[in-house]
Design a protein around this motif. Structure first.
Motif, PDB file in Angstrom:
ATOM      1  N   ARG A  18       0.838  -1.199   0.000  1.00 58.18           N
ATOM      2  CA  ARG A  18       0.000   0.000   0.000  1.00 58.18           C
ATOM      3  C   ARG A  18       0.871   1.246   0.000  1.00 58.18           C
ATOM      4  O   ARG A  18       0.542   2.242  -0.647  1.00 58.18           O
ATOM      5  CB  ARG A  18      -0.932   0.005   1.208  1.00 58.18           C
ATOM      6  CG  ARG A  18      -1.808   1.239   1.268  1.00 58.18           C
ATOM      7  CD  ARG A  18      -2.910   1.137   2.278  1.00 58.18           C
ATOM      8  NE  ARG A  18      -3.663   2.375   2.334  1.00 58.18           N
ATOM      9  CZ  ARG A  18      -4.739   2.565   3.066  1.00 58.18           C
ATOM     10  NH1 ARG A  18      -5.204   1.581   3.818  1.00 58.18           N
ATOM     11  NH2 ARG A  18      -5.372   3.723   3.073  1.00 58.18           N
ATOM     12  N   ASP A  22       0.521   4.156  -2.707  1.00 57.76           N
ATOM     13  CA  ASP A  22       0.213   5.527  -2.280  1.00 57.76           C
ATOM     14  C   ASP A  22       1.272   6.498  -2.798  1.00 57.76           C
ATOM     15  O   ASP A  22       0.953   7.585  -3.307  1.00 57.76           O
ATOM     16  CB  ASP A  22       0.155   5.609  -0.750  1.00 57.76           C
ATOM     17  CG  ASP A  22      -1.109   5.010  -0.178  1.00 57.76           C
ATOM     18  OD1 ASP A  22      -2.069   4.787  -0.950  1.00 57.76           O
ATOM     19  OD2 ASP A  22      -1.152   4.770   1.045  1.00 57.76           O
ATOM     20  N   ASP A  26       0.529   9.327  -5.845  1.00 61.12           N
ATOM     21  CA  ASP A  26       0.659  10.731  -5.421  1.00 61.12           C
ATOM     22  C   ASP A  26       1.785  11.431  -6.174  1.00 61.12           C
ATOM     23  O   ASP A  26       1.620  12.556  -6.665  1.00 61.12           O
ATOM     24  CB  ASP A  26       0.906  10.791  -3.914  1.00 61.12           C
ATOM     25  CG  ASP A  26       1.163  12.207  -3.439  1.00 61.12           C
ATOM     26  OD1 ASP A  26       0.229  13.034  -3.520  1.00 61.12           O
ATOM     27  OD2 ASP A  26       2.306  12.496  -3.004  1.00 61.12           O
ATOM     28  N   ALA A  61      -5.849   5.250  -3.399  1.00 62.87           N
ATOM     29  CA  ALA A  61      -4.846   6.287  -3.670  1.00 62.87           C
ATOM     30  C   ALA A  61      -5.390   7.307  -4.661  1.00 62.87           C
ATOM     31  O   ALA A  61      -5.176   8.525  -4.496  1.00 62.87           O
ATOM     32  CB  ALA A  61      -3.568   5.650  -4.200  1.00 62.87           C
ATOM     33  N   ASP A  64      -8.038   9.373  -2.860  1.00 68.21           N
ATOM     34  CA  ASP A  64      -7.449  10.332  -1.917  1.00 68.21           C
ATOM     35  C   ASP A  64      -6.720  11.480  -2.611  1.00 68.21           C
ATOM     36  O   ASP A  64      -6.306  12.434  -1.949  1.00 68.21           O
ATOM     37  CB  ASP A  64      -6.472   9.616  -0.983  1.00 68.21           C
ATOM     38  CG  ASP A  64      -7.177   8.706   0.016  1.00 68.21           C
ATOM     39  OD1 ASP A  64      -8.402   8.854   0.181  1.00 68.21           O
ATOM     40  OD2 ASP A  64      -6.507   7.843   0.603  1.00 68.21           O
TER      41      ASP A  64
END
Length: 423
Positions: A18, A22, A26, A61, A64
């Motif tokens: 994860r 992430d 990002d 991800a 978010d």
């Protein structure tokens, strides 16, 4: 972390953590990971796949990366439907106001057509005055007033997916079930709906050509929704032949209005009612009125009129009509046993109803009118299709797309309308 390490891990068949997912999503969204590096990672995913945990982390991800809408406090439960796309798929137009008429609120974020598949926003924009752009506050206000909103996703929703989808589109990495599922679900989860029904299309006019791959996509998306606390279920539905009798933008709006008026083609009515029932059940409205009754008694039509007017549209205004029409005649008498959705979709696209690139304009009045559905009789020399376009130079190539798109008196070759249910 380094992008090359994440790429190599997936290239070699490893399961990404994860933290890796992430970071890379990002960093790519911020521009810290180069386009060619993310393209390489996407290709590695196409070849190596993803586990359920990886797909869920990738979805989260992207979710978010932007804002999330919140429609709690409306006084009624929220529910939405997403279709994986097809030809003649005007179901959202009739479905959204019907579900609202039965007591739920429907915050429907929709898209535009690309290639042979139509887009809901293009269809609605053929209604004079109607506009797709709403702020989250505008969506909430209209949901409170009418219970139904169909609009474009704002730039703040899942920006990572917007950037990544454009990259996948030009690097031959669209065809990955984990990436498709994460793309769809990141946007739908950001929408803030309490429950979701997925209409996963199967057949020549759909992205998924066979039942097995469509079921895998449906199961993957249902699992993502469930893992994120959204009540999610899916129907696998046929897209080997077009839905209804009209394919285009204004043409499909007119057909959807016929359904809302209590008429319309049987397949469009059936799928609208079945999806509406699924949405109401997913929303927890087990004692809601039957959607078929809402279509019969005019309440769904009243809901449509409120929904269109709330976004600036005139529900009484005539929709655009193409400047030119031409018939394609049946070459023989007999039973129409096959009508290929892809061929019809390509013809509509070539007539001006679709676009090759997202920035291309579309013609509101262009499209194909079907004078028979599979299983019906046709007569030699009578119209089988009517082509609508603003440019008569488009007729030739559209007719070419239709030349092999039908069979008369061949072996029956059709999926049932609803093939399976997941969740």
């Amino acid at each position: 972390m380094e992008a090359i390490d994440v790429i190599a891990a997936k290239r070699d068949g490893g399961e990404l953590t994860r933290e890796q997912i992430d970071w890379v999503v990002d960093a790519y969204t911020r521009g810290a990971v180069a386009e060619e590096q993310m393209a390489a990672l996407c290709m590695a995913v196409v070849w190596r796949g993803m586990t359920r945990a990886e797909t869920g982390a990738w979805t989260r991800a992207m979710l978010d990366s932007g804002e999330r809408l919140d429609f709690s406090g409306l006084g009624r439960p929220t529910t939405d439907k997403h279709s994986t796309g097809g030809v003649g798929d005007k179901i959202t137009l009739a479905l959204t106001p019907t579900v609202a008429a039965c007591g739920a609120a429907v915050p429907q974020l929709s898209g535009r057509g690309l290639g042979h598949t139509g887009g809901t926003l293009d269809k609605l924009e053929s209604i004079p005055g109607w506009h797709a752009g709403l702020t989250p506050e505008g969506m909430r206000r209209r949901l409170g007033e009418t219970g139904a909103v169909v609009c474009a996703a704002g730039p703040g929703l899942a920006p990572a997916d917007r950037k990544l989808y454009a990259l996948r589109d030009v690097t031959a990495t669209v065809e990955s079930i984990p990436l498709i599922a994460a793309s769809i679900m990141s946007k739908k989860l950001a929408e803030g709906t309490g429950s979701l029904v997925l209409d996963v299309k199967v057949g020549s006019g759909a992205f998924m050509k066979d039942v097995a791959s469509a079921r895998e996509l449906a199961e993957t998306m249902v699992a993502i929704g469930t893992d994120h606390g959204v009540r999610t279920r899916a129907l696998l539905t046929a897209m080997d032949a077009p839905l209804g009798r009209r394919v285009g933008n204004a043409l499909e709006v007119a057909e959807a209005v016929e359904v809302l008026a209590g008429g319309g083609p049987g397949d469009v009515v059936e799928l609208t009612v079945e999806l509406a029932r699924e949405m109401l059940q997913a929303a927890g409205l087990h004692d809601a009125r039957d959607p078929a009754e809402a279509l019969r008694d005019g309440s769904a039509m009243d809901s449509w009129r409120r929904m269109i007017a709330a976004q600036g549209g005139d529900p009484d205004a005539p929709t655009p009509v193409a400047a030119e029409q031409r018939d394609v005649l049946a070459p023989a008498t007999g039973t129409l046993t096959r009508l290929d959705a892809y061929g019809v979709g390509v013809a509509a696209w070539r007539l001006g109803a679709g676009r090759a690139r997202k920035e291309d304009p579309v013609s509101a009045g262009a499209g194909v009118e079907l004078h028979a559905a599979p299983g019906e009789e046709v007569r030699a020399g009578r119209p089988l299709f009517t082509l609508h376009t603003d440019g008569p130079d488009r007729f030739g190539r559209a007719a070419e797309a239709l030349a092999d798109a039908f069979t008369i008196d061949g072996p029956p070759d059709r999926f049932p309308l609803i093939l399976d249910r997941v969740g």
